[in-house]
Design an enzyme around this catalytic site. Sequence first.
Site, PDB file in Angstrom:
ATOM      1  N   SER A 107       0.628  -1.344   0.044  1.00  0.00           N
ATOM      2  CA  SER A 107       0.049  -0.049  -0.043  1.00  0.00           C
ATOM      3  C   SER A 107       0.901   1.201  -0.054  1.00  0.00           C
ATOM      4  O   SER A 107       2.001   1.306   0.640  1.00  0.00           O
ATOM      5  CB  SER A 107      -0.955   0.013   1.295  1.00  0.00           C
ATOM      6  N   HIS A 112       1.129  14.865  -5.830  1.00  0.00           N
ATOM      7  CA  HIS A 112       2.257  15.491  -6.705  1.00  0.00           C
ATOM      8  C   HIS A 112       1.530  17.003  -7.084  1.00  0.00           C
ATOM      9  O   HIS A 112       0.238  16.907  -7.301  1.00  0.00           O
ATOM     10  CB  HIS A 112       2.636  14.925  -7.794  1.00  0.00           C
ATOM     11  N   CYS A 135      -4.178  -2.312   0.324  1.00  0.00           N
ATOM     12  CA  CYS A 135      -4.408  -3.990   0.108  1.00  0.00           C
ATOM     13  C   CYS A 135      -4.863  -4.457   1.047  1.00  0.00           C
ATOM     14  O   CYS A 135      -4.304  -4.157   2.235  1.00  0.00           O
ATOM     15  CB  CYS A 135      -3.305  -4.653  -0.462  1.00  0.00           C
TER      16      CYS A 135
END
Length: 259
Positions: A107, A112, A135
Amino acid sequence: MINKCRGRKIKLQGFNNLTKSLSFNIYDICYARSKASQNDYLEYIDEVYNSKKLRSILEEVTAIIQATIINISTQDYEPRGASVTVLINEGHQALPGQSITAHLDKSHIAAHTYPETNPHSGISTFRVDIDVSTCGMISPLRALDFLIDSFESDIVLMDYRVRGFTRDVNGRKIYMDHDISSIQDYISDEILKKYMAYDINIMSDNVFHTKMMLKNFRLEEYLFGPESESIGPSNRTRLRAVLKKEIQEIFECRNIFED
């Protein structure tokens, strides 16, 4: 492990191997007439949404989805922009002398920023991309309200996909372990009422896409710089049309008003 699938409790053979990925993109639009105001806008964005601020947002996202931080990497760029990546897992702690990789749930969270300005039109745009991939039992959808509220979100584009499969104790493959018909199911009514939203979903492939655009447009909220106070009525009408076109094109992801 016990998990829920479409309202039923299921017993899994072991670890939940489903990967849940959320790609979250927001846009903040403004108008800055002079070169100085355009530069001031970029400086403002770099200061307000630097790597320190992004880190605090992603740390809160980690807490909301009830994950554990393994590692954080931050970077501020020249001349503009910032990035933060967070490696997370589902609450397991690595023991001394053991490999961290053995404890990971595959995970991560990444953010950004992309500030830019158009010197010809005076329109400036700030975009932030956030990707949350988990996950196991944890779900990135829990953090949607917080992410939308963390930025000045004129436009929000979201993609969510559940990949892979896990198995129940009888060996039967499970491709979805939670109820979802739309990303909007996980956004509060208070936020949704502010936006025009629509979906493009492929239920058979567990792929969900939602676009949102603010309903109310107030020109004053899009003007940046001291010279904006002296804009006359005719120019205000022109700017209102220009900004609305810009927002619509970004929302549609295509240039629809070109000659």
